[in-house]
Enzyme design. Structure first.
Site, mmCIF file in Angstrom:
data_model
loop_
_atom_site.group_PDB
_atom_site.id
_atom_site.type_symbol
_atom_site.label_atom_id
_atom_site.label_comp_id
_atom_site.label_asym_id
_atom_site.label_seq_id
_atom_site.Cartn_x
_atom_site.Cartn_y
_atom_site.Cartn_z
ATOM 1 N N PRO A 94 55.865 36.400 58.415
ATOM 2 C CA PRO A 94 55.638 37.699 59.056
ATOM 3 C C PRO A 94 55.385 38.789 58.014
ATOM 4 O O PRO A 94 55.988 38.792 56.949
ATOM 5 C CB PRO A 94 56.967 37.962 59.778
ATOM 6 C CG PRO A 94 57.987 37.289 58.899
ATOM 7 C CD PRO A 94 57.301 36.037 58.368
ATOM 8 N N CYS B 47 34.520 62.442 51.177
ATOM 9 C CA CYS B 47 33.177 62.853 51.598
ATOM 10 C C CYS B 47 32.423 61.765 52.328
ATOM 11 O O CYS B 47 31.385 61.287 51.861
ATOM 12 C CB CYS B 47 32.407 63.343 50.386
ATOM 13 S SG CYS B 47 33.071 64.928 49.870
HETATM 14 N N1 LLP Z 1 50.026 34.626 56.562
HETATM 15 C C1 LLP Z 1 48.719 34.612 56.241
HETATM 16 C C2 LLP Z 1 48.127 33.376 55.728
HETATM 17 C C3 LLP Z 1 47.943 35.785 56.396
HETATM 18 O O1 LLP Z 1 46.654 35.756 56.095
HETATM 19 C C4 LLP Z 1 48.557 36.972 56.883
HETATM 20 C C5 LLP Z 1 47.791 38.206 57.031
HETATM 21 C C6 LLP Z 1 49.928 36.921 57.193
HETATM 22 C C7 LLP Z 1 50.626 35.741 57.033
HETATM 23 C C8 LLP Z 1 50.666 38.121 57.712
HETATM 24 O O2 LLP Z 1 50.187 38.544 58.942
HETATM 25 P P1 LLP Z 1 50.972 39.683 59.761
HETATM 26 O O3 LLP Z 1 52.301 39.104 60.174
HETATM 27 O O4 LLP Z 1 51.133 40.851 58.887
HETATM 28 O O5 LLP Z 1 50.088 39.958 60.912
HETATM 29 N N2 LLP Z 1 44.751 44.600 56.580
HETATM 30 C C9 LLP Z 1 44.829 44.207 57.974
HETATM 31 C C10 LLP Z 1 45.674 42.980 58.186
HETATM 32 C C11 LLP Z 1 45.234 41.774 57.393
HETATM 33 C C12 LLP Z 1 46.097 40.566 57.599
HETATM 34 C C13 LLP Z 1 45.740 39.483 56.653
HETATM 35 N N3 LLP Z 1 46.549 38.305 56.719
HETATM 36 C C14 LLP Z 1 45.337 45.393 58.801
HETATM 37 O O6 LLP Z 1 45.592 46.455 58.231
HETATM 38 O O7 LLP Z 1 45.454 45.291 60.018
#
Ligand code: LLP
Length: 420
Positions: free
Chosen positions: A277, A344
């Site tokens: 997570p 900008c």
């Molecule tokens: N495991 C893997 C292999 C991942 O690629 C990710 C996120 C996670 C875990 C964690 O996912 P979460 O629990 O945070 O949803 N920058 C984007 C989010 C990119 C997520 C990339 N991978 C945003 O600001 O929404």
């Protein structure tokens, strides 16, 4: 639940009034609440109480600050890392190497060797050549790499296209249909202890059904692999659970709902489960504090120009993401305005025609739910400073990442002699 609340009309992080932080550190600045991180870490773990054999590895891409990692490490969280830099951070924050999981689609041979040397707990292999490279590197070092094969279950996660990862057209993992064959070839290599599979279908998921569908497919794959004689002991279910960004909006599934689903789907798997997570732990544990610079007339609604910009918080510009905006001093009056930063380009817009509490030049305000994918995605675009970070703990606070001024970035640049 978080610890950013109004007391006598002034927004606080735990027991600290936000104007005190603005005065000491300036704006824009990210502010984290230690108690909120701890609460989220516990609620997520409690949601998985029915799962006997598990490891929770915080996806540190969502917030790699050393102080944050320190807090989560004390909660027993490991780390999911996607680069040598993130691995070094996890180790520096005191995460034991065995609790580190190495994900990511473009690991280099040097990074694989770094992970082997450190003795990290698990490599999630993204495709066959990477698995071969890992096996060769480990064998040459006289080691055996604990690994899983990441599969792409071809499931539509129902989230923003830029953060979906589990459709066959996405770059991640090996197609689930070809997984048994690839697994068979990799499992035979010396230097590799290929002990299971990994999956992650996307981020900010509001519906458990696609996750359940992906996990069912993984369960069937585990059975196929076992039938072929493989010894499967580990499955990594990734991250992805969504969080509320908008007050009053329908809520995402809770960690308890998620845990119930996982317990049901994995009931007969008899494996050790890993979770990764990120957002669900960090998102609502942070805000971005900003000061209003100007209020400028606009065609439809006035522009509230704040001193935070898309380089500090990229999510609205990148994903059209919503972040609630709240004045630090409650006035009770409302206005409709577009929220923009000083960069900008028109993409530097946090909100268009939004109903907000009244603010004027010099007022402080926050963008909420900025603890995940906030500071970590910041840049110095437009030669702005790199945004600082502060951690609050009860009635005390500390700067946990300095503001890096534009001059420091400039000092790392050179004009070669032949241009002089
Ligand atoms: N495991 C893997 C292999 C991942 O690629 C990710 C996120 C996670 C875990 C964690 O996912 P979460 O629990 O945070 O949803 N920058 C984007 C989010 C990119 C997520 C990339 N991978 C945003 O600001 O929404």
């Amino acid at each position: 639940m978080d610890h950013f609340t109004y007391r006598n009309g002034v927004l606080h992080a735990e027991d600290v009034p936000l104007p005190a932080i603005a005065q000491a550190v300036g704006t824009p600045v990210y502010i984290y609440s230690r108690a909120t991180f701890e609460r989220h870490a516990r609620v997520f773990r409690d949601g998985l109480a029915a799962i006997p054999n598990k490891h929770i590895a915080f996806a540190i891409k969502s917030n790699p600050n050393l102080a944050v990692l320190n807090v989560l490490s004390r909660e027993g969280y490991g780390a999911d890392v996607v680069s040598g830099g993130e691995m070094a951070r996890a180790l520096a924050a005191g995460v034991p190497a065995k609790d580190i999981v190495f994900s990511g689609v473009g690991k280099t041979r040097a990074e694989l060797a770094q992970g082997l040397k450190e003795g990290i707990g698990q490599f999630n292999i993204e495709h066959e050549p990477e698995g071969v490279a890992l096996a060769e590197t480990a064998h040459a070092m006289g080691l055996t790499a604990p690994a899983t094969l990441r599969v792409n279950p071809d499931v539509d996660a129902g989230t923003h296209a830029k953060i979906s990862t589990g459709k066959k057209e996405n770059k991640f993992g090996v197609g689930i249909d070809s997984a048994p064959e690839i697994f068979g070839r990799l499992a035979a290599l010396p230097g590799l202890n290929l002990r299971g599979v990994a999956v992650h279908i996307g981020s900010q998921l509001f519906d458990l059904a696609p996750m359940a569908a992906a996990f069912e497919r993984v369960g069937a794959l585990v059975q196929t692999l076992r039938d072929a004689g493989h010894y499967i002991t580990h499955v990594d279910l990734g991250g992805g659970l969504g969080i509320p960004y908008k007050a009053g909006e329908a809520l995402p599934p809770s960690p308890a709902d998620y845990g119930d689903m996982v317990a049901r789907v994995t009931r007969d798997w008899n494996v050790h489960l890993t979770f990764e997570p990120g957002r669900v732990i960090a998102g609502n544990a942070g805000v971005l504090l900003t000061e209003v610079l100007w209020v400028k007339p606009g065609a439809a609604a006035p522009f509230v120009v704040v001193d935070a910009a898309m380089n500090d918080l990229a999510r609205p510009a990148m994903y059209d993401a919503w972040h609630d905006f709240q004045p630090v001093i409650e006035t009770g009056e409302r206005m409709t305005a577009s929220l923009v930063g000083p960069v900008c380009e028109s993409g530097d817009t946090f909100a268009i025609g939004r109903d907000i509490g009244v603010v004027g030049p010099g007022d402080l305000a926050v963008f909420r739910t900025a603890g995940a994918y906030g500071a970590t995605m910041a840049s110095t675009y437009n030669s702005r400073a790199l945004v600082p970070e502060v951690m609050v703990d009860g009635d005390r606070f500390a700067v946990v990442a300095d503001r890096i001024p534009a001059g420091t970035i400039m000092a790392a640049e050179r004009v070669p002699d032949w241009l002089r």
